[in-house]
Design an enzyme around this catalytic site. Structure first.
Site, short mmCIF file in Angstrom:
data_model
loop_
_atom_site.label_atom_id
_atom_site.label_comp_id
_atom_site.label_asym_id
_atom_site.label_seq_id
_atom_site.Cartn_x
_atom_site.Cartn_y
_atom_site.Cartn_z
N LYS B 112 0.85 -1.18 0.00
CA LYS B 112 0.00 0.00 0.00
C LYS B 112 0.89 1.24 0.00
CE LYS B 112 -2.74 2.99 2.68
NZ LYS B 112 -3.53 3.29 3.87
N GLY B 173 -8.36 9.06 9.95
CA GLY B 173 -8.67 9.10 11.38
C GLY B 173 -9.75 10.10 11.78
N ALA B 199 -9.70 5.48 4.39
CA ALA B 199 -9.61 6.63 5.31
C ALA B 199 -10.91 7.41 5.42
CB ALA B 199 -8.50 7.60 4.93
N GLY B 200 -11.23 7.77 6.65
CA GLY B 200 -12.33 8.68 6.91
C GLY B 200 -13.61 8.06 7.40
N ASN B 221 -8.94 1.50 9.85
CA ASN B 221 -8.23 1.09 11.06
C ASN B 221 -8.81 1.80 12.27
OD1 ASN B 221 -6.40 0.42 13.09
ND2 ASN B 221 -4.60 0.78 11.87
N THR B 222 -8.72 3.13 12.28
CA THR B 222 -9.12 3.90 13.46
C THR B 222 -10.58 3.66 13.85
OG1 THR B 222 -7.58 5.59 12.74
CG2 THR B 222 -9.13 6.22 14.45
#
Lengths: 65, 270
Positions: B112, B173, B199-200, B221-222
């Site tokens: 990635k 995040g 993301a987001g 992830n977050t």
């Protein structure tokens, strides 16, 4: 320098010896010396010079978002 | 009555194909920010993810080497590792990270790529990203690339040979959800490689919306690791991705301004 820290090493150490000296022989890692990767197949034949900049990396948690 | 039943299509007949390999799960997860490796393992099991990102960092010198190792807790026979260049702010740093990852993981080429622009937004630096992608592809890496939600850049990254293009939904995040669904849709319509939102995403409905737009998958992830109960959120995300995918495949009704009754008008007795 190893991973940004100054280290005094025994003379005549090869890469296999360095990994053992640091107690890392059981870990999956990759070795870079002066920005060049030293493949595991060359660990026995790779010897260090004074002033070498050594990076030893591993995989850790991280990543996506 | 029709003799042929239209059945729900199980995931096994609708795999996500990345670089020629089929995956049953369309949820990709990061392995960072968990309390410990045990929670990491449990959350990732609950998510059903098969592709997991890992970071490449310095080994701790002078510390106990029998501390548990991520690659042992999440073994390669169960997961496809996706080493990522998180934290890199230049093409050179990203390329160096990928080369080390390939050595570390015995020739593994799927990576990635992300090259960040600044710490406040963590938006991608597209100039550096394009440069790094060109170098990596030339060196034989299979590149899944983090980018912004610009359809022109997404198409260019695909044309260069990236195996998947991964536009952000919102800043890394941030948990803001899909900020520009129309751009994501345009990126998907233009693409012949998998498009994954990266993301987001903040909650399960965000993930479902991404899939309902037609995304091939979502990387997060977050949203899981930072939830009050990461294991429960991992399970919620798994279901949201599956529900969103089925909703997309099923074909939603068009939106209308006025009502349309669902009970027949014929046969009323009043």
């Amino acid at each position: 320098m190893i991973n940004g820290q100054s280290e005094q090493l025994p003379e005549g150490l090869n890469a296999t010896g360095l990994i053992a000296h640091l107690g890392l022989q059981a870990q999956r890692l990759a070795l870079e010396v002066n920005r060049e990767i030293v493949p595991r197949s060359r660990f026995d034949s790779h010897y260090f010079n004074p002033g070498d900049c050594v990076e030893i990396v591993r995989a850790i948690g991280g990543g996506g978002r | 009555m029709s003799t042929v039943m239209q059945t729900a299509s199980p995931a096994s007949t609708d795999p996500l194909i990345i670089d020629g390999l089929a995956y049953q799960s369309r949820l990709l997860v990061g392995t960072g920010k968990y309390r410990d490796l045990d929670q990491t393992r449990q959350a990732i099991e609950a998510s059903g993810a098969q592709i997991i990102t890992v970071a490449i960092r310095r080994t701790n010198i002078g510390q106990s080497s029998d501390e548990p190792n991520l690659l042992e807790v999440l073994p390669a026979d169960r997961y496809t590792y996706l080493p990522n260049t998180a934290g890199c702010y230049s093409a050179a740093e990203a390329v160096r990270t990928c080369r080390l990852a390939r050595e570390l993981l015995d020739g593994h080429t799927l990576v990635k790529l992300e090259v960040l622009g600044d710490e406040k937004t963590l938006f991608p630096d597209i100039v550096q990203t394009l440069e790094a992608a060109a170098t990596l592809i030339a060196e034989g890496f299979r590149v899944m690339v983090y980018t912004n939600d610009d359809p022109i850049i997404a198409k260019r990254l695909e044309d260069m040979g990236c195996v998947a293009v991964m536009p952000l939904a919102a800043p890394i995040g941030s948990g803001l959800g899909i900020r520009n669904p129309h751009n994501i849709q345009t990126i998907i319509e233009n693409a012949t490689v998998p498009i994954l939102v990266d993301a987001g995403v903040g909650c399960a409905s965000d993930a479902a919306i991404a899939m309902e737009l037609g995304c091939d998958g979502v990387l997060m992830n977050t949203a899981i690791a930072g939830a009050s109960n990461p294991l429960l959120m991992a399970s919620a995300m798994k279901k949201a991705i599956e529900a969103g995918r089925e909703s997309w495949l099923a074909g939603r009704i068009p939106k209308k301004r006025f009502a349309s009754a669902s009970s027949p008008v014929d046969g009323t007795f009043f």
